[in-house]
Write a protein that holds these residues in place. Structure first.
Motif, mmCIF file in Angstrom:
data_model
loop_
_atom_site.group_PDB
_atom_site.id
_atom_site.type_symbol
_atom_site.label_atom_id
_atom_site.label_comp_id
_atom_site.label_asym_id
_atom_site.label_seq_id
_atom_site.Cartn_x
_atom_site.Cartn_y
_atom_site.Cartn_z
ATOM 1 N N ALA A 97 4.161 4.795 -1.402
ATOM 2 C CA ALA A 97 4.111 6.094 -0.693
ATOM 3 C C ALA A 97 3.013 6.073 0.364
ATOM 4 C CB ALA A 97 3.879 7.215 -1.703
ATOM 5 N N GLY A 98 1.873 5.491 0.019
ATOM 6 C CA GLY A 98 0.748 5.444 0.954
ATOM 7 C C GLY A 98 1.052 4.593 2.177
ATOM 8 N N VAL A 99 1.599 3.421 1.953
ATOM 9 C CA VAL A 99 1.906 2.520 3.074
ATOM 10 C C VAL A 99 2.953 3.169 3.990
ATOM 11 C CG1 VAL A 99 3.180 0.377 3.532
ATOM 12 C CG2 VAL A 99 1.168 0.348 2.046
ATOM 13 N N ARG A 100 3.983 3.747 3.375
ATOM 14 C CA ARG A 100 5.014 4.429 4.195
ATOM 15 C C ARG A 100 4.391 5.561 4.994
ATOM 16 N NH1 ARG A 100 9.574 4.333 -0.360
ATOM 17 N NH2 ARG A 100 10.586 2.383 0.240
ATOM 18 N N ALA A 101 3.502 6.310 4.371
ATOM 19 C CA ALA A 101 2.892 7.468 5.047
ATOM 20 C C ALA A 101 2.014 7.014 6.210
ATOM 21 C CB ALA A 101 2.095 8.291 4.045
ATOM 22 N N PHE A 102 1.227 5.957 6.014
ATOM 23 C CA PHE A 102 0.383 5.456 7.115
ATOM 24 C C PHE A 102 1.244 5.015 8.289
ATOM 25 C CE2 PHE A 102 -3.358 5.071 4.274
ATOM 26 C CZ PHE A 102 -4.336 5.499 5.151
ATOM 27 N N LEU A 103 2.325 4.273 8.013
ATOM 28 C CA LEU A 103 3.168 3.769 9.108
ATOM 29 C C LEU A 103 3.898 4.923 9.805
ATOM 30 C CD1 LEU A 103 4.617 0.513 7.452
ATOM 31 C CD2 LEU A 103 2.917 0.624 9.293
ATOM 32 N N ALA A 104 4.273 5.945 9.031
ATOM 33 C CA ALA A 104 4.971 7.090 9.629
ATOM 34 C C ALA A 104 4.020 7.946 10.456
ATOM 35 C CB ALA A 104 5.620 7.934 8.529
ATOM 36 N N GLU A 105 2.800 8.101 9.984
ATOM 37 C CA GLU A 105 1.826 8.969 10.659
ATOM 38 C C GLU A 105 1.308 8.353 11.957
ATOM 39 O OE1 GLU A 105 0.996 11.959 9.595
ATOM 40 O OE2 GLU A 105 -0.803 12.423 10.770
ATOM 41 N N HIS A 106 1.178 7.009 11.979
ATOM 42 C CA HIS A 106 0.545 6.334 13.128
ATOM 43 C C HIS A 106 1.491 5.283 13.691
ATOM 44 C CE1 HIS A 106 -3.194 8.380 12.423
ATOM 45 N NE2 HIS A 106 -3.113 8.073 11.147
ATOM 46 N N SER A 107 2.186 5.664 14.754
ATOM 47 C CA SER A 107 3.231 4.785 15.281
ATOM 48 C C SER A 107 2.656 3.509 15.890
ATOM 49 C CB SER A 107 4.048 5.542 16.323
ATOM 50 O OG SER A 107 3.171 5.985 17.345
ATOM 51 N N TYR A 108 1.355 3.488 16.163
ATOM 52 C CA TYR A 108 0.753 2.289 16.783
ATOM 53 C C TYR A 108 0.419 1.224 15.748
ATOM 54 C CZ TYR A 108 -3.870 3.423 15.038
ATOM 55 O OH TYR A 108 -4.934 3.640 14.211
ATOM 56 N N LEU A 109 0.548 1.523 14.463
ATOM 57 C CA LEU A 109 0.192 0.530 13.432
ATOM 58 C C LEU A 109 1.261 -0.550 13.313
ATOM 59 C CD1 LEU A 109 -1.139 2.636 10.405
ATOM 60 C CD2 LEU A 109 -2.460 1.223 12.000
ATOM 61 N N HIS A 110 0.833 -1.816 13.223
ATOM 62 C CA HIS A 110 1.772 -2.912 12.940
ATOM 63 C C HIS A 110 1.991 -3.025 11.444
ATOM 64 C CE1 HIS A 110 -0.137 -5.317 16.510
ATOM 65 N NE2 HIS A 110 0.530 -4.275 16.911
ATOM 66 N N LYS A 111 0.916 -2.829 10.729
ATOM 67 C CA LYS A 111 0.945 -3.213 9.322
ATOM 68 C C LYS A 111 -0.084 -2.389 8.563
ATOM 69 C CE LYS A 111 0.384 -7.608 6.825
ATOM 70 N NZ LYS A 111 0.108 -9.020 7.025
ATOM 71 N N ALA A 112 0.295 -1.986 7.379
ATOM 72 C CA ALA A 112 -0.654 -1.270 6.511
ATOM 73 C C ALA A 112 -0.613 -1.906 5.134
ATOM 74 C CB ALA A 112 -0.279 0.205 6.422
ATOM 75 N N THR A 113 -1.781 -2.152 4.589
ATOM 76 C CA THR A 113 -1.880 -2.754 3.255
ATOM 77 C C THR A 113 -2.746 -1.863 2.383
ATOM 78 O OG1 THR A 113 -1.717 -4.971 4.199
ATOM 79 C CG2 THR A 113 -2.650 -4.813 1.987
ATOM 80 N N LEU A 114 -2.289 -1.642 1.170
ATOM 81 C CA LEU A 114 -3.117 -0.949 0.183
ATOM 82 C C LEU A 114 -3.298 -1.867 -1.018
ATOM 83 C CD1 LEU A 114 -1.627 2.679 0.235
ATOM 84 C CD2 LEU A 114 -3.774 1.897 1.247
ATOM 85 N N ILE A 115 -4.543 -2.004 -1.422
ATOM 86 C CA ILE A 115 -4.844 -2.784 -2.631
ATOM 87 C C ILE A 115 -5.386 -1.778 -3.646
ATOM 88 C CG2 ILE A 115 -6.195 -4.691 -3.602
ATOM 89 C CD1 ILE A 115 -6.351 -5.601 -0.509
ATOM 90 N N LEU A 116 -4.658 -1.631 -4.733
ATOM 91 C CA LEU A 116 -4.954 -0.538 -5.670
ATOM 92 C C LEU A 116 -5.310 -1.096 -7.040
ATOM 93 C CD1 LEU A 116 -1.752 0.088 -4.297
ATOM 94 C CD2 LEU A 116 -2.930 2.262 -4.360
ATOM 95 N N SER A 117 -6.360 -0.551 -7.604
ATOM 96 C CA SER A 117 -6.826 -1.047 -8.896
ATOM 97 C C SER A 117 -7.068 0.163 -9.806
ATOM 98 C CB SER A 117 -8.124 -1.831 -8.661
ATOM 99 O OG SER A 117 -8.677 -2.217 -9.880
ATOM 100 N N ARG A 118 -6.231 0.277 -10.809
ATOM 101 C CA ARG A 118 -6.243 1.490 -11.649
ATOM 102 C C ARG A 118 -7.072 1.279 -12.911
ATOM 103 N NH1 ARG A 118 -0.767 4.285 -14.171
ATOM 104 N NH2 ARG A 118 -1.797 6.078 -15.155
ATOM 105 N N ASN A 119 -7.989 2.187 -13.129
ATOM 106 C CA ASN A 119 -8.744 2.210 -14.379
ATOM 107 C C ASN A 119 -7.889 2.954 -15.401
ATOM 108 O OD1 ASN A 119 -11.160 1.116 -13.064
ATOM 109 N ND2 ASN A 119 -11.109 3.067 -11.982
#
Ligand SMILES: O=c1[nH]c(=O)c2[nH]c(=O)[nH]c2[nH]1
Length: 303
Positions: A97-119
């Motif tokens: 959801a986060g990666v899709r949202a970043f790419l949708a919000e900012h059309s100039y982005l080539h690539k978005a990466t999220l590294i998530l670590s859940r406690n």
């Protein structure tokens, strides 16, 4: 912000030097309480996140032009907005959801990466009942995912089981190894086997909404393969053999997984020398060795 639809490449050659840059924010803690997904039970997603963006902002590095630089502070804020918009079951679902949202919000982005670590917070059982809103922190294991979205491309998800501590107090040995003039390790058919599994696995398709169930199945495969059926258990000839069998078991049981990359430290526990006090030690008294550890790496890919 000047956001161009036609993005500049994320690298630039200046005076014979190739300059590349990505940037983002790390240690972003998103602590999301889901109140409706499985009401009346609350769920907790306590996720430390790293955000990495790629776009045509290399001029920020080369000439200090910040016009295409989304401040990392804004990235952080945006992640909380994504968290507010949905009740996600897993790190993978939130990451997608986060990666899709970043790419949708900012059309100039080539690539978005999220590294998530859940406690991990486990639901408490009180008076024989699952508690709706009280939890106990469980460590050191973490649920980790790396989600990568490229504009115009597929989303790629790598899931990791991180820091899963496993131990067996017998049914482990190590013998028949190569011996040279420097070898001091005695062969053994009975030792203690302790590790903290780091296993990264990949998918043939994105099982949206099923990531958590798959993670639980992978964990179950690992536990069963590591220990073997009670009461006898399964004998391990080495960390290498057991690690490989753990990955194979998960690939055999879960058809839409394609690859496992495993890293298992061999957390040595040595027998304390009680003979110096004329006392027996039938593999009962050990000490954990804090120094050098074996590190056994294995990649198993479905072909
Ligand atoms: O399972 C093991 N694999 C090794 O490669 C190794 N090397 C070592 O010293 N002990 C062990 N144990």
């Amino acid at each position: 912000m000047a956001q161009s639809e036609v993005a500049a490449p994320p690298s630039l050659v200046v005076n014979g030097y190739k300059i590349e840059g990505t940037y983002g924010k790390f240690n972003v803690n998103v602590f999301r309480v889901n109140k409706n997904r499985v009401a009346p039970f609350h769920e907790v997603l306590d996720i430390d996140t790293e955000i990495v963006l790629e776009a045509g902002f290399i001029e920020a590095y080369t000439v200090g032009d910040n016009s295409n630089i989304l401040p990392t502070d804004t990235m952080k804020n945006f992640l909380y907005v994504v968290a507010q918009k949905g009740e996600y079951e897993s790190v993978e679902d939130f990451g997608i959801a986060g990666v899709r949202a970043f790419l949708a919000e900012h059309s100039y982005l080539h690539k978005a990466t999220l590294i998530l670590s859940r406690n991990i917070w486990d639901r408490l059982t009180v008076a024989g009942q699952d508690h709706p809103h009280a939890f106990k922190g469980v460590g050191p294991e973490k649920e980790v995912a790396r989600v990568i979205g490229t504009r115009g491309g597929d989303i790629k998800v790598y899931s990791t089981i991180y820091g899963m501590k496993l131990l067996k107090t017998t049914q482990s040995g190590f013998e028949g190894f190569y011996v040279d003039r420097y070898t001091t390790l005695p062969p053994t058919q009975d030792r203690l086997f302790a590790t903290a599994v780091e296993a990264t696995y990949e998918y043939s398709d994105l099982p949206e909404g099923k990531f958590q169930a798959i993670r639980e199945r992978v964990r179950r495969c690992f536990i069963e393969e590591f220990s073997g059926p009670p009461p006898k258990g399964a004998y391990s000839k080495s960390v290498q053999e057991t690690e490989c069998e753990m990955a194979l078991r998960a690939l055999k049981e879960i058809p839409n997984l394609t690859r496992f990359e495993m890293v298992l430290p061999n957390i040595h526990h040595f027998k304390f020398n009680l003979a110096q006090f004329s006392l027996p030690n039938d593999n009962e008294v050990f000490f954990r060795n804090e120094g050098a550890s074996g590190k056994i790496h294995c990649i198993v890919t479905r072909v």
